[in-house]
Design a protein around this motif. Structure first.
Motif, short mmCIF file in Angstrom:
data_model
loop_
_atom_site.label_atom_id
_atom_site.label_comp_id
_atom_site.label_asym_id
_atom_site.label_seq_id
_atom_site.Cartn_x
_atom_site.Cartn_y
_atom_site.Cartn_z
N VAL A 165 0.87 -1.18 0.00
CA VAL A 165 0.00 0.00 0.00
C VAL A 165 0.90 1.23 0.00
CG1 VAL A 165 -1.82 1.24 1.23
CG2 VAL A 165 -1.75 -1.25 1.32
N PRO A 166 0.66 2.19 -0.88
CA PRO A 166 1.50 3.39 -0.92
C PRO A 166 1.52 4.11 0.43
CG PRO A 166 0.08 3.31 -2.85
CD PRO A 166 -0.37 2.21 -1.94
N VAL A 193 2.50 5.67 8.18
CA VAL A 193 3.32 4.91 9.12
C VAL A 193 2.40 4.50 10.26
CG1 VAL A 193 5.30 5.05 10.69
CG2 VAL A 193 5.37 6.21 8.47
N GLN A 194 2.50 3.25 10.67
CA GLN A 194 1.54 2.72 11.65
C GLN A 194 2.22 2.04 12.83
OE1 GLN A 194 -1.20 0.11 9.65
NE2 GLN A 194 -1.68 1.61 8.08
N VAL A 195 1.48 1.92 13.91
CA VAL A 195 1.85 1.05 15.02
C VAL A 195 0.97 -0.20 14.88
CG1 VAL A 195 2.55 2.92 16.57
CG2 VAL A 195 0.20 2.09 16.64
N PRO A 196 1.41 -1.33 15.44
CA PRO A 196 0.60 -2.55 15.33
C PRO A 196 -0.79 -2.36 15.94
CG PRO A 196 2.80 -3.06 16.12
CD PRO A 196 2.67 -1.56 16.13
N ALA A 197 -1.79 -2.87 15.22
CA ALA A 197 -3.17 -2.77 15.67
C ALA A 197 -4.01 -3.80 14.92
CB ALA A 197 -3.71 -1.37 15.41
N GLY A 198 -5.19 -4.08 15.44
CA GLY A 198 -6.07 -5.01 14.75
C GLY A 198 -7.31 -5.32 15.56
#
Length: 97
Positions: A31-32, A38-43
């Motif tokens: 994904v561009p 920029v992400q932190v882990p999540a779900g």
């Protein structure tokens, strides 16, 4: 009077993994950066999964890092209507590796 649709509760987790005073972040290769950022882990929690187990699983799945929870940073609810008829209950955790 406008009818308000019933909202389904969806449990989510967000993890802040810190090591040597550095925060673990990542990007998605498929994904561009301009779209996903920029992400932190999540779900999302799986059925009957405790938030502590869910965030450890998400960190491993998204980054390959084995982490352990240090503590809870709190819980917040976010109504995602009208995008979806859901309320996301987000469990924030601090972790280290």
């Amino acid at each position: 009077m406008i009818a308000v649709p019933e909202r389904r509760l969806v449990r989510k987790v967000v993890g802040y993994v810190v090591r040597d005073r550095r925060l673990l972040v990542f990007t998605h290769d498929d994904v561009p950066l301009e779209i996903a950022g920029v992400q932190v882990p999540a779900g999302t929690n799986e059925a009957s999964e405790p938030p502590e187990a869910a965030i450890i699983r998400e960190v491993l799945e998204e980054t390959g890092v084995i982490a352990r929870t240090v503590g809870s940073l709190g819980i917040e609810r976010y109504d995602v209507w009208p995008s979806k008829s859901e309320v996301h209950e987000r469990h924030f955790s601090s972790l280290n590796r």
